[in-house]
Write a protein that holds these residues in place. Structure first.
Motif, short mmCIF file in Angstrom:
data_model
loop_
_atom_site.label_atom_id
_atom_site.label_comp_id
_atom_site.label_asym_id
_atom_site.label_seq_id
_atom_site.Cartn_x
_atom_site.Cartn_y
_atom_site.Cartn_z
N ASP A 18 32.36 -6.51 35.52
CA ASP A 18 33.32 -7.42 34.90
C ASP A 18 34.01 -6.66 33.77
O ASP A 18 33.34 -5.99 32.98
N ASP A 19 35.32 -6.74 33.68
CA ASP A 19 36.04 -5.99 32.66
C ASP A 19 35.92 -6.60 31.27
O ASP A 19 36.30 -5.99 30.27
N ASP A 20 35.37 -7.81 31.18
CA ASP A 20 35.22 -8.51 29.90
C ASP A 20 33.85 -8.19 29.29
O ASP A 20 32.81 -8.58 29.82
N GLN A 21 33.86 -7.47 28.17
CA GLN A 21 32.62 -7.05 27.52
C GLN A 21 31.76 -8.25 27.12
O GLN A 21 30.53 -8.23 27.29
N ALA A 22 32.40 -9.31 26.61
CA ALA A 22 31.64 -10.48 26.18
C ALA A 22 30.92 -11.13 27.37
O ALA A 22 29.77 -11.58 27.25
N VAL A 23 31.59 -11.19 28.51
CA VAL A 23 30.98 -11.76 29.71
C VAL A 23 29.80 -10.90 30.15
O VAL A 23 28.72 -11.42 30.49
N ARG A 24 29.99 -9.58 30.15
CA ARG A 24 28.89 -8.69 30.55
C ARG A 24 27.69 -8.85 29.63
O ARG A 24 26.55 -8.92 30.09
N PRO A 44 35.62 -1.04 37.98
CA PRO A 44 35.16 -1.14 39.37
C PRO A 44 35.03 0.21 40.06
O PRO A 44 34.07 0.43 40.80
N GLN A 45 35.98 1.11 39.84
CA GLN A 45 35.93 2.40 40.52
C GLN A 45 34.74 3.22 40.07
O GLN A 45 34.10 3.91 40.88
N ALA A 46 34.42 3.14 38.78
CA ALA A 46 33.25 3.86 38.27
C ALA A 46 31.98 3.33 38.93
O ALA A 46 31.06 4.10 39.26
N PHE A 47 31.92 2.02 39.11
CA PHE A 47 30.78 1.42 39.79
C PHE A 47 30.68 1.94 41.23
O PHE A 47 29.62 2.39 41.66
N ASP A 62 33.09 -9.68 39.53
CA ASP A 62 34.21 -10.53 39.15
C ASP A 62 35.36 -10.32 40.12
O ASP A 62 35.63 -9.20 40.55
N VAL A 63 36.05 -11.40 40.48
CA VAL A 63 37.14 -11.29 41.45
C VAL A 63 38.38 -10.67 40.82
O VAL A 63 38.99 -9.75 41.38
N ARG A 64 38.76 -11.14 39.63
CA ARG A 64 40.02 -10.70 39.01
C ARG A 64 39.75 -9.65 37.94
O ARG A 64 39.24 -9.96 36.87
N MET A 65 40.11 -8.42 38.24
CA MET A 65 39.98 -7.31 37.29
C MET A 65 41.21 -6.43 37.39
O MET A 65 41.84 -6.34 38.46
N PRO A 66 41.58 -5.76 36.29
CA PRO A 66 42.75 -4.87 36.36
C PRO A 66 42.45 -3.67 37.25
O PRO A 66 41.34 -3.18 37.32
N GLY A 67 43.47 -3.25 37.98
CA GLY A 67 43.30 -2.08 38.84
C GLY A 67 42.87 -2.48 40.23
O GLY A 67 43.68 -2.69 41.12
N ILE A 68 41.56 -2.64 40.43
CA ILE A 68 41.01 -2.98 41.74
C ILE A 68 40.43 -4.38 41.67
O ILE A 68 39.59 -4.67 40.82
N THR A 72 38.70 -6.40 46.87
CA THR A 72 38.87 -5.03 47.39
C THR A 72 37.59 -4.23 47.24
O THR A 72 37.21 -3.47 48.14
N VAL A 73 36.93 -4.40 46.10
CA VAL A 73 35.64 -3.73 45.90
C VAL A 73 34.65 -4.17 46.97
O VAL A 73 33.94 -3.35 47.57
#
Length: 212
Positions: A18-24, A44-47, A62-68, A72-73
């Motif tokens: 998830d791109d949101d630090q608070a959520v993670r 996502p790509q790093a994962f 998470d479904v909605r993230m910047p980039g990928i 798609t993941v």
């Protein structure tokens, strides 16, 4: 990227993307309360490039993230044969998005804000599912190795046994004496580590049919 939670390395590992630090941070704390390790990923790509595919556990994506996008993941994980169950999270779910996620192989689809008990229940179910899947894969691999150790004649006898033929019928089919068939039968039961006919059929009928 977050550090894994301080649990035993033998406990299942949950990958949280998830791109949101608070959520993670909040979900990592929640998941850790049931003894599961968590590794958080912002990118996502790093994962995809670096996560431990050999670990037992599950993926929270998470479904909605910047980039990928998460979908798609998911598609890439399925294409790569990744077997960890995937739980999708979204703050803006649609019926079509949910349908696509399940069609692509997602184990669960949950909307944010996620209900704590619902997420934990889904994760624990996913982990149990993954453990069973890995156990079946290991058993299948061991079964194939044992069949490979049989002689050509023993494999022929095995094929007839799983078809339900008696020793006398097998002897006629292979132009052997019943005593010779009994000897082959005893040898293959020992090599296949089976104590009963039912056990042998349950473990090896599919493999023999696949070789036919």
């Amino acid at each position: 990227m977050n550090s894994p939670a301080p649990h035993s390395p033998l406990s299942p590992l949950i990958h949280l993307i998830d791109d949101d630090q608070a959520v993670r941070d909040s979900l990592s704390l929640l998941i850790g309360t049931v003894g599961l390790r968590v590794q958080g990923w912002a990118a996502p790509q790093a994962f995809i490039d670096n996560f431990d595919r050999a670990s037992i556990g599950a993926i929270v994506l998470d479904v909605r993230m910047p980039g990928i996008s998460g979908l798609t993941v998911l598609d890439r994980l399925v294409a790569q044969g990744v077997d960890q169950p995937v739980i999708m999270l979204t703050g803006h779910g649609t019926v079509e998005m949910c349908r696509r996620a399940f069609k692509a192989g997602a184990a669960e689809f949950l909307e944010k804000p996620v209900d704590d008990e619902q997420l934990l229940e889904a994760l624990q179910h996913a982990v149990r599912q993954h453990v069973r899947s890995r156990e079946r894969a290991q058993a299948d691999s061991a079964a194939r190795e044992r069949v490979a150790q049989l002689s050509e004649r023993e494999r022929e006898v095995l094929a007839f046994i799983v078809q339900g033929l008696t020793n006398k019928e097998i002897a006629r089919m292979l132009a052997l004496s019943p005593r010779t068939v009994e000897s082959h039968r005893a040898n293959l039961f020992a090599k296949l580590d089976c104590d009963s006919l039912a056990q042998l059929i349950r473990r090896y009928a599919v493999l023999v049919a696949g070789d036919a």
